[in-house]
Design a protein around this motif. Structure first.
Motif, short mmCIF file in Angstrom:
data_model
loop_
_atom_site.label_atom_id
_atom_site.label_comp_id
_atom_site.label_asym_id
_atom_site.label_seq_id
_atom_site.Cartn_x
_atom_site.Cartn_y
_atom_site.Cartn_z
N PRO A 177 0.81 -1.23 0.00
CA PRO A 177 0.00 0.00 0.00
C PRO A 177 0.84 1.27 0.00
O PRO A 177 2.00 1.26 0.41
CB PRO A 177 -0.81 -0.12 1.29
N LEU A 178 0.22 2.36 -0.43
CA LEU A 178 0.86 3.67 -0.32
C LEU A 178 1.03 4.02 1.15
O LEU A 178 0.18 3.72 1.99
CB LEU A 178 0.00 4.75 -0.97
N THR A 179 2.15 4.66 1.48
CA THR A 179 2.34 5.21 2.82
C THR A 179 1.62 6.55 2.90
O THR A 179 1.15 7.08 1.89
CB THR A 179 3.83 5.43 3.10
N GLU A 180 1.57 7.12 4.11
CA GLU A 180 1.00 8.46 4.24
C GLU A 180 1.77 9.46 3.38
O GLU A 180 1.18 10.34 2.75
CB GLU A 180 1.03 8.90 5.71
N LEU A 181 3.10 9.29 3.33
CA LEU A 181 3.91 10.16 2.49
C LEU A 181 3.56 9.96 1.02
O LEU A 181 3.47 10.93 0.25
CB LEU A 181 5.40 9.89 2.72
N GLY A 182 3.33 8.72 0.61
CA GLY A 182 2.95 8.43 -0.76
C GLY A 182 1.65 9.10 -1.15
O GLY A 182 1.49 9.59 -2.28
N ILE A 183 0.71 9.15 -0.23
CA ILE A 183 -0.58 9.82 -0.46
C ILE A 183 -0.36 11.33 -0.63
O ILE A 183 -0.94 11.97 -1.51
CB ILE A 183 -1.55 9.52 0.70
N ILE A 184 0.53 11.89 0.21
CA ILE A 184 0.85 13.32 0.10
C ILE A 184 1.54 13.61 -1.23
O ILE A 184 1.25 14.62 -1.89
CB ILE A 184 1.75 13.76 1.29
N GLN A 185 2.45 12.73 -1.65
CA GLN A 185 3.14 12.91 -2.93
C GLN A 185 2.14 12.93 -4.10
O GLN A 185 2.24 13.77 -5.00
CB GLN A 185 4.16 11.79 -3.13
N ALA A 186 1.19 12.00 -4.07
CA ALA A 186 0.17 11.96 -5.12
C ALA A 186 -0.67 13.24 -5.10
O ALA A 186 -1.03 13.78 -6.16
CB ALA A 186 -0.72 10.74 -4.95
N GLY A 187 -0.95 13.76 -3.91
CA GLY A 187 -1.68 15.02 -3.78
C GLY A 187 -0.89 16.19 -4.36
O GLY A 187 -1.45 17.10 -4.96
N THR A 188 0.42 16.16 -4.22
CA THR A 188 1.29 17.20 -4.79
C THR A 188 1.23 17.15 -6.32
O THR A 188 1.17 18.19 -6.98
CB THR A 188 2.74 17.01 -4.30
N ALA A 189 1.24 15.94 -6.87
CA ALA A 189 1.12 15.78 -8.33
C ALA A 189 -0.23 16.30 -8.81
O ALA A 189 -0.32 16.99 -9.84
CB ALA A 189 1.31 14.32 -8.72
N ALA A 190 -1.28 16.00 -8.05
CA ALA A 190 -2.63 16.48 -8.41
C ALA A 190 -2.65 18.01 -8.45
O ALA A 190 -3.22 18.62 -9.36
CB ALA A 190 -3.66 15.96 -7.40
N LYS A 191 -1.99 18.62 -7.46
CA LYS A 191 -1.93 20.08 -7.39
C LYS A 191 -1.18 20.65 -8.58
O LYS A 191 -1.57 21.68 -9.14
CB LYS A 191 -1.25 20.48 -6.07
N TYR A 192 -0.11 19.99 -8.99
CA TYR A 192 0.67 20.43 -10.15
C TYR A 192 -0.21 20.47 -11.41
O TYR A 192 -0.23 21.47 -12.14
CB TYR A 192 1.87 19.50 -10.38
N PHE A 193 -0.94 19.39 -11.66
CA PHE A 193 -1.80 19.34 -12.85
C PHE A 193 -2.89 20.41 -12.79
O PHE A 193 -3.19 21.06 -13.79
CB PHE A 193 -2.42 17.95 -13.01
N LYS A 194 -3.46 20.58 -11.61
CA LYS A 194 -4.53 21.56 -11.44
C LYS A 194 -4.02 22.98 -11.66
O LYS A 194 -4.64 23.78 -12.38
CB LYS A 194 -5.14 21.42 -10.04
N GLU A 195 -2.89 23.31 -11.06
CA GLU A 195 -2.34 24.67 -11.16
C GLU A 195 -1.89 25.01 -12.58
O GLU A 195 -1.85 26.17 -12.97
CB GLU A 195 -1.17 24.84 -10.18
N ASP A 246 -4.28 3.48 -6.82
CA ASP A 246 -4.52 4.35 -5.66
C ASP A 246 -3.91 5.73 -5.89
O ASP A 246 -4.51 6.75 -5.51
CB ASP A 246 -3.93 3.72 -4.39
N THR A 247 -2.74 5.78 -6.50
CA THR A 247 -2.10 7.06 -6.83
C THR A 247 -2.96 7.83 -7.83
O THR A 247 -3.24 9.02 -7.65
CB THR A 247 -0.69 6.84 -7.42
N LEU A 248 -3.39 7.15 -8.88
CA LEU A 248 -4.19 7.80 -9.92
C LEU A 248 -5.48 8.39 -9.35
O LEU A 248 -5.87 9.49 -9.71
CB LEU A 248 -4.50 6.79 -11.03
N GLU A 249 -6.13 7.66 -8.45
CA GLU A 249 -7.40 8.12 -7.88
C GLU A 249 -7.24 9.39 -7.05
O GLU A 249 -8.19 10.14 -6.86
CB GLU A 249 -8.05 7.01 -7.07
N ILE A 250 -6.03 9.63 -6.53
CA ILE A 250 -5.75 10.87 -5.81
C ILE A 250 -5.50 12.01 -6.80
O ILE A 250 -5.89 13.15 -6.57
CB ILE A 250 -4.55 10.70 -4.86
N VAL A 251 -4.85 11.68 -7.91
CA VAL A 251 -4.47 12.69 -8.90
C VAL A 251 -5.69 13.19 -9.69
O VAL A 251 -5.80 14.38 -9.98
CB VAL A 251 -3.40 12.13 -9.86
#
Length: 199
Positions: free
Chosen positions: A28-46, A64-69
């Protein structure tokens, strides 16, 4: 017509953190992995990047990463899976041979290097031949690396260092050729598992 493909590695997993060999096996993704995916999501959005479709490997760490992005519907494809490391799966990374691995893992039930690379290249080629102009693909470290190496002859930029979690490779596709035009490496040095998830 020129198309754009964002090929991205998944977020940090438990096996990444514990330095375990992770190819076809999953963790599974770690908590850090979830935060990293959220950072990628923010990049695409911005950057106002909107995908026509998204794809990932059949491994849960990728989906799981994709679903956060993105909340787009997506397609899971076995062809986007990581290298099969055979009986080395789940073992310590300390047991890995020095790079390049070549066909080392074949003797242990794993995939040939060229066979693995061909699988990845053919899968991405089929994706872009669909009716897509801007595509997100979430895959794995070695899979992204082998795809990047296959198209080195068309690309002027490259990265020799290891592809970090949620590293994004931006390719343009035209006349049946891919060209690497940008590498987006997020700085996660200030992040910890206690950081808030970025959305």
């Amino acid at each position: 017509m020129k198309k754009t493909i964002y090929l991205m590695r998944h977020g940090q997993t438990l096996f990444n953190k514990r330095r375990k060999v992770q190819g076809w096996c999953d963790s599974p993704l770690t908590e850090l992995g979830i935060i990293q995916a959220g950072t990628a999501a923010k990049y695409f959005k911005e950057n106002h990047i909107v995908f026509d479709h998204s794809y990932c490997s059949t491994s849960e760490r990728a989906s799981d990463t994709l679903e956060i992005v993105t909340d787009l519907p997506y397609t899971r494809l076995k062809g986007l899976k990581e290298w099969n490391f055979g009986t080395f799966e789940g073992e310590s990374e300390d047991l890995n041979p020095p790079l390049p691995y070549g066909d080392f893992f074949v003797n242990y039930g794993g995939e040939e290097e060229k066979e693995f690379q061909r699988r990845m290249v053919n899968t991405v080629q089929k994706i872009v031949e669909e009716d897509n102009e801007v595509v997100l693909i979430v895959s794995h470290g070695a899979a992204c690396r082998k795809f990047m190496q296959y198209w080195e002859h068309t690309s002027s930029i490259r990265q020799k260092e290891r592809l970090g979690n949620c590293c994004i490779l931006k390719f343009e596709y035209e006349n049946k050729e891919f060209k690497l035009v940008e590498i987006i490496n997020h700085d996660f040095s200030n992040l910890s598992e206690a950081s808030p998830v970025l959305t």
